[in-house]
Design an enzyme around this catalytic site. Structure first.
Site, short mmCIF file in Angstrom:
data_model
loop_
_atom_site.label_atom_id
_atom_site.label_comp_id
_atom_site.label_asym_id
_atom_site.label_seq_id
_atom_site.Cartn_x
_atom_site.Cartn_y
_atom_site.Cartn_z
N ASP A 11 -3.31 -38.00 84.47
CA ASP A 11 -2.77 -37.89 85.83
C ASP A 11 -3.39 -36.67 86.51
O ASP A 11 -4.52 -36.76 87.01
CB ASP A 11 -1.24 -37.79 85.71
N ASP B 237 7.19 -43.64 79.57
CA ASP B 237 8.64 -43.59 79.71
C ASP B 237 9.09 -43.07 81.07
O ASP B 237 8.33 -42.43 81.79
CB ASP B 237 9.23 -42.66 78.64
#
Ligand code: IMP
Ligand code: MG
Length: 172
Positions: A98, A154
């Site tokens: 990211d 998650d």
């Protein structure tokens, strides 16, 4: 938060893993590879990848912890590898790259241990959010700037077991 829509199905992920595995085999022909996965998110991708490659692989795990949102990018190793990587061809297996802070920290840390080579294989690459530049040599999918879950990823430790990758709706 609710699951909004499926981004990549189980079949699409399996197909990309096969393609990436073929690229990895082509690069590491005749060598052995050490796959290093970051707990816990990368475990689902790692098992699929390890089964899809023909190259002989060893597997090791590490876990990291973030120092909190006050210091983005501050990462430390919470569980280290079991074995040294000196002289080995290492592939760092990531669930998602990211900002790049985590991967860049891990690359620096692992490079100090004298591997023969080190490269990154990411299931997902959200390069629009990149701050720390890292070379992602193998990637399954480039994704837009939306929070995703499933296939290891998650939200508050849930949804890792979804067999697909889905976009989360940030609503109430
Ligand atoms: P980076 O250091 O910003 O590249 O963050 C990488 C880590 O942030 C990943 O290993 C994930 O644990 C987490 N992460 C980033 N984006 C997402 C997402 O969309 N869903 C779930 N976890 C994410
Ligand atoms: Mg994670």
């Amino acid at each position: 938060m609710t699951v909004e829509r499926v981004l990549f199905t189980q079949e699409q992920i399996a197909e990309r893993i096969r393609e990436i595995a073929a690229e990895i085999d082509a690069k590491y022909q005749g060598r052995e590879l050490k796959l290093i996965a970051v707990l816990k998110g990368s475990v689902f991708f790692l098992t699929g990848l390890a089964q899809a490659v023909q190259t002989p692989v060893k597997i090791d795990f590490l876990a990291i912890s973030q120092f909190g949102s006050a210091q983005p990018g501050m990462v430390r190793i919470a569980k280290d590898l079991d074995e040294p990587i000196h002289g080995e061809d290492v592939l760092l297996v990531e669930d998602i790259v990211d900002t790049g802070f985590t991967t860049s920290f891990l690359l620096r840390t692992l490079a100090e241990r004298g591997p023969r080579s080190i490269a990154v294989c990411a299931m997902l690459d959200r390069s629009v959010r990149r701050i720390a530049q890292v070379p992602v040599e193998f990637r399954c999918f480039e994704i837009p700037d939306r929070f995703v879950v499933g296939f290891g990823l998650d939200h508050k430790q849930l949804y890792r077991n979804l067999p697909y990758i889905a976009v989360m709706n940030p609503g109430p």
